[in-house]
Design a protein around this motif. Structure first.
Motif, PDB file in Angstrom:
ATOM      1  N   ALA A  64       0.859  -1.187   0.000  1.00  0.00           N
ATOM      2  CA  ALA A  64       0.000   0.000   0.000  1.00  0.00           C
ATOM      3  C   ALA A  64       0.894   1.235   0.000  1.00  0.00           C
ATOM      4  N   LEU A  65       0.700   2.095  -0.982  1.00  0.00           N
ATOM      5  CA  LEU A  65       1.549   3.272  -1.151  1.00  0.00           C
ATOM      6  C   LEU A  65       0.733   4.545  -0.967  1.00  0.00           C
ATOM      7  N   SER A  66       1.309   5.484  -0.239  1.00  0.00           N
ATOM      8  CA  SER A  66       0.672   6.780  -0.034  1.00  0.00           C
ATOM      9  C   SER A  66       1.352   7.839  -0.879  1.00  0.00           C
ATOM     10  N   ALA A  67       0.551   8.753  -1.412  1.00  0.00           N
ATOM     11  CA  ALA A  67       1.107   9.893  -2.145  1.00  0.00           C
ATOM     12  C   ALA A  67       2.036  10.718  -1.271  1.00  0.00           C
TER      13      ALA A  67
ATOM     14  N   PRO B 275       2.402  12.937 -11.852  1.00  0.00           N
ATOM     15  CA  PRO B 275       3.019  11.678 -12.298  1.00  0.00           C
ATOM     16  C   PRO B 275       3.930  11.039 -11.261  1.00  0.00           C
ATOM     17  N   GLU B 276       4.479  11.844 -10.346  1.00  0.00           N
ATOM     18  CA  GLU B 276       5.382  11.269  -9.343  1.00  0.00           C
ATOM     19  C   GLU B 276       4.669  10.289  -8.435  1.00  0.00           C
ATOM     20  N   VAL B 277       3.365  10.448  -8.253  1.00  0.00           N
ATOM     21  CA  VAL B 277       2.628   9.492  -7.412  1.00  0.00           C
ATOM     22  C   VAL B 277       2.532   8.147  -8.118  1.00  0.00           C
ATOM     23  N   TYR B 278       2.173   8.148  -9.388  1.00  0.00           N
ATOM     24  CA  TYR B 278       2.089   6.890 -10.132  1.00  0.00           C
ATOM     25  C   TYR B 278       3.463   6.239 -10.266  1.00  0.00           C
ATOM     26  N   ARG B 279       4.489   7.071 -10.321  1.00  0.00           N
ATOM     27  CA  ARG B 279       5.850   6.536 -10.428  1.00  0.00           C
ATOM     28  C   ARG B 279       6.219   5.695  -9.206  1.00  0.00           C
ATOM     29  N   LEU B 280       5.602   5.973  -8.062  1.00  0.00           N
ATOM     30  CA  LEU B 280       5.847   5.160  -6.861  1.00  0.00           C
ATOM     31  C   LEU B 280       5.507   3.700  -7.134  1.00  0.00           C
ATOM     32  N   ALA B 281       4.364   3.478  -7.779  1.00  0.00           N
ATOM     33  CA  ALA B 281       3.946   2.101  -8.069  1.00  0.00           C
ATOM     34  C   ALA B 281       4.865   1.447  -9.091  1.00  0.00           C
TER      35      ALA B 281
ATOM     36  N   LEU C 196       1.649  -2.486 -15.821  1.00  0.00           N
ATOM     37  CA  LEU C 196       0.799  -2.244 -14.654  1.00  0.00           C
ATOM     38  C   LEU C 196      -0.578  -1.800 -15.111  1.00  0.00           C
ATOM     39  N   LEU C 197      -1.603  -2.251 -14.398  1.00  0.00           N
ATOM     40  CA  LEU C 197      -2.977  -1.843 -14.676  1.00  0.00           C
ATOM     41  C   LEU C 197      -3.481  -0.979 -13.526  1.00  0.00           C
ATOM     42  N   MET C 198      -3.772   0.287 -13.814  1.00  0.00           N
ATOM     43  CA  MET C 198      -4.324   1.196 -12.818  1.00  0.00           C
ATOM     44  C   MET C 198      -5.842   1.094 -12.840  1.00  0.00           C
ATOM     45  N   VAL C 199      -6.435   0.829 -11.685  1.00  0.00           N
ATOM     46  CA  VAL C 199      -7.887   0.676 -11.551  1.00  0.00           C
ATOM     47  C   VAL C 199      -8.428   1.817 -10.708  1.00  0.00           C
ATOM     48  N   ALA C 200      -9.427   2.520 -11.221  1.00  0.00           N
ATOM     49  CA  ALA C 200      -9.999   3.648 -10.482  1.00  0.00           C
ATOM     50  C   ALA C 200     -11.419   3.918 -10.937  1.00  0.00           C
ATOM     51  N   ALA C 201     -12.173   4.566 -10.063  1.00  0.00           N
ATOM     52  CA  ALA C 201     -13.532   5.019 -10.394  1.00  0.00           C
ATOM     53  C   ALA C 201     -13.525   6.464 -10.853  1.00  0.00           C
ATOM     54  N   HIS C 202     -12.330   7.044 -10.968  1.00  0.00           N
ATOM     55  CA  HIS C 202     -12.190   8.452 -11.320  1.00  0.00           C
ATOM     56  C   HIS C 202     -11.433   8.563 -12.646  1.00  0.00           C
ATOM     57  N   ALA C 203     -12.093   9.108 -13.642  1.00  0.00           N
ATOM     58  CA  ALA C 203     -11.442   9.242 -14.945  1.00  0.00           C
ATOM     59  C   ALA C 203     -10.195  10.120 -14.854  1.00  0.00           C
ATOM     60  N   TRP C 204     -10.236  11.161 -14.020  1.00  0.00           N
ATOM     61  CA  TRP C 204      -9.068  12.044 -13.909  1.00  0.00           C
ATOM     62  C   TRP C 204      -7.852  11.272 -13.387  1.00  0.00           C
ATOM     63  N   ASP C 205      -8.087  10.295 -12.492  1.00  0.00           N
ATOM     64  CA  ASP C 205      -7.015   9.481 -11.943  1.00  0.00           C
ATOM     65  C   ASP C 205      -6.425   8.594 -13.027  1.00  0.00           C
TER      66      ASP C 205
ATOM     67  N   GLN D 289      -2.380   7.091 -17.155  1.00  0.00           N
ATOM     68  CA  GLN D 289      -2.190   6.883 -18.594  1.00  0.00           C
ATOM     69  C   GLN D 289      -1.049   7.744 -19.123  1.00  0.00           C
ATOM     70  N   ALA D 290      -0.938   8.946 -18.598  1.00  0.00           N
ATOM     71  CA  ALA D 290       0.113   9.865 -19.055  1.00  0.00           C
ATOM     72  C   ALA D 290       1.509   9.326 -18.758  1.00  0.00           C
ATOM     73  N   LEU D 291       1.623   8.474 -17.734  1.00  0.00           N
ATOM     74  CA  LEU D 291       2.911   7.876 -17.405  1.00  0.00           C
ATOM     75  C   LEU D 291       3.101   6.535 -18.100  1.00  0.00           C
ATOM     76  N   GLY D 292       2.097   6.083 -18.827  1.00  0.00           N
ATOM     77  CA  GLY D 292       2.227   4.849 -19.585  1.00  0.00           C
ATOM     78  C   GLY D 292       1.561   3.635 -18.992  1.00  0.00           C
ATOM     79  N   LEU D 293       0.855   3.764 -17.839  1.00  0.00           N
ATOM     80  CA  LEU D 293       0.177   2.624 -17.244  1.00  0.00           C
ATOM     81  C   LEU D 293      -1.058   2.255 -18.062  1.00  0.00           C
ATOM     82  N   ARG D 294      -1.420   0.976 -18.040  1.00  0.00           N
ATOM     83  CA  ARG D 294      -2.698   0.551 -18.584  1.00  0.00           C
ATOM     84  C   ARG D 294      -3.783   0.984 -17.609  1.00  0.00           C
ATOM     85  N   THR D 295      -5.024   1.048 -18.072  1.00  0.00           N
ATOM     86  CA  THR D 295      -6.068   1.640 -17.238  1.00  0.00           C
ATOM     87  C   THR D 295      -7.366   0.848 -17.296  1.00  0.00           C
ATOM     88  N   ALA D 296      -8.061   0.808 -16.147  1.00  0.00           N
ATOM     89  CA  ALA D 296      -9.367   0.155 -16.058  1.00  0.00           C
ATOM     90  C   ALA D 296     -10.297   1.048 -15.250  1.00  0.00           C
TER      91      ALA D 296
END
Length: 229
Positions: free
Chosen positions: A145-148, A158-164, A175-184, A189-196
């Motif tokens: 579990a990672l905190s911003a 992007p530095e937060v996603y870079r933690l993962a 990596l697949l990023m899963v969220a209920a928030h499109a902005w997230d 996506q901007a850092l290159g992660l796959r998204t759900a």
């Protein structure tokens, strides 16, 4: 869309796995049981606007970084002032509401199911302290579990996603990023992660221009799409 080839799953927490507004709403009702529904919703909106505004100020550099529990305390003071209450202990209790959020009905079982195949990483704007309490209260299962707070900023920086990415030791596209928030998801996506995108009543739905890898009605649906029985 075909199933993405991934090595680990990264989950947003607030709103995606736990019902954040319901937890804050319950804290406001404990603060002032005399409030009617409209009054409660007005104070909840005040809380949410403060958190959103101050996180944006951190992101645009107009305010130094403060962890989420410090912002929650500010929001609790604003709510108490608006309710005409002056009780420091009650304000402190309200501020801790962010660590007492209940999971959505499918969250715990789906995480256990997905953990049978994939390493699971929680990635939250919640502080380390808040995230520890939240995970324990909601019974969320993680491998990490990672905190911003580690990046001293907030998503969608992007530095937060870079933690993962760093912790997983994998390329972002694995990596697949899963969220209920499109902005997230756009931030990931901007850092290159796959998204759900996972639909939740309190989420930020995708715009017509968004193109995510997967769209799910819930976490059970996501597990099915990923072929996890």
């Amino acid at each position: 869309m075909s199933e993405p080839e991934i090595d680990a799953i990264v989950f947003d927490v607030l709103g995606t796995l736990v019902d954040e507004p319901a937890g804050i709403r319950a804290g406001i009702r404990r603060l002032d049981p005399s409030l009617d529904d409209a009054g409660t919703e007005g104070l909840l909106s005040l809380w949410q606007r403060h958190i959103d505004r101050e996180q944006r100020r951190v992101l645009d550099g107009s305010r130094p970084y403060l962890p989420s529990d410090a912002l929650d305390l500010e929001a609790a003071r604003l709510v108490a002032d608006a309710a005409g209450l002056d009780d420091p202990a009650a304000v402190e209790a309200l501020a801790l509401s962010g660590g007492r959020l209940s999971p959505w009905p499918d969250s715990v079982a789906a995480l256990a199911r997905l953990a049978q195949r994939y390493p699971l990483i929680g990635l939250s704007n919640a502080s380390r302290t808040a995230l520890l309490g939240l995970n324990a209260h909601a019974g969320l299962r993680w491998h990490q579990a990672l905190s911003a707070e580690e990046a001293r900023t907030y998503k969608p920086d992007p530095e937060v996603y870079r933690l993962a990415v760093t912790v997983s030791g994998r390329a972002p596209e694995r990596l697949l990023m899963v969220a209920a928030h499109a902005w997230d998801l756009r931030g990931a996506q901007a850092l290159g992660l796959r998204t759900a995108y996972v639909a939740r009543p309190v989420g930020d739905p995708p715009a017509d221009s968004d193109r995510f890898d997967l769209y799910a009605e819930g976490l059970a649906d996501l597990a099915e799409q990923l072929g996890v029985g």
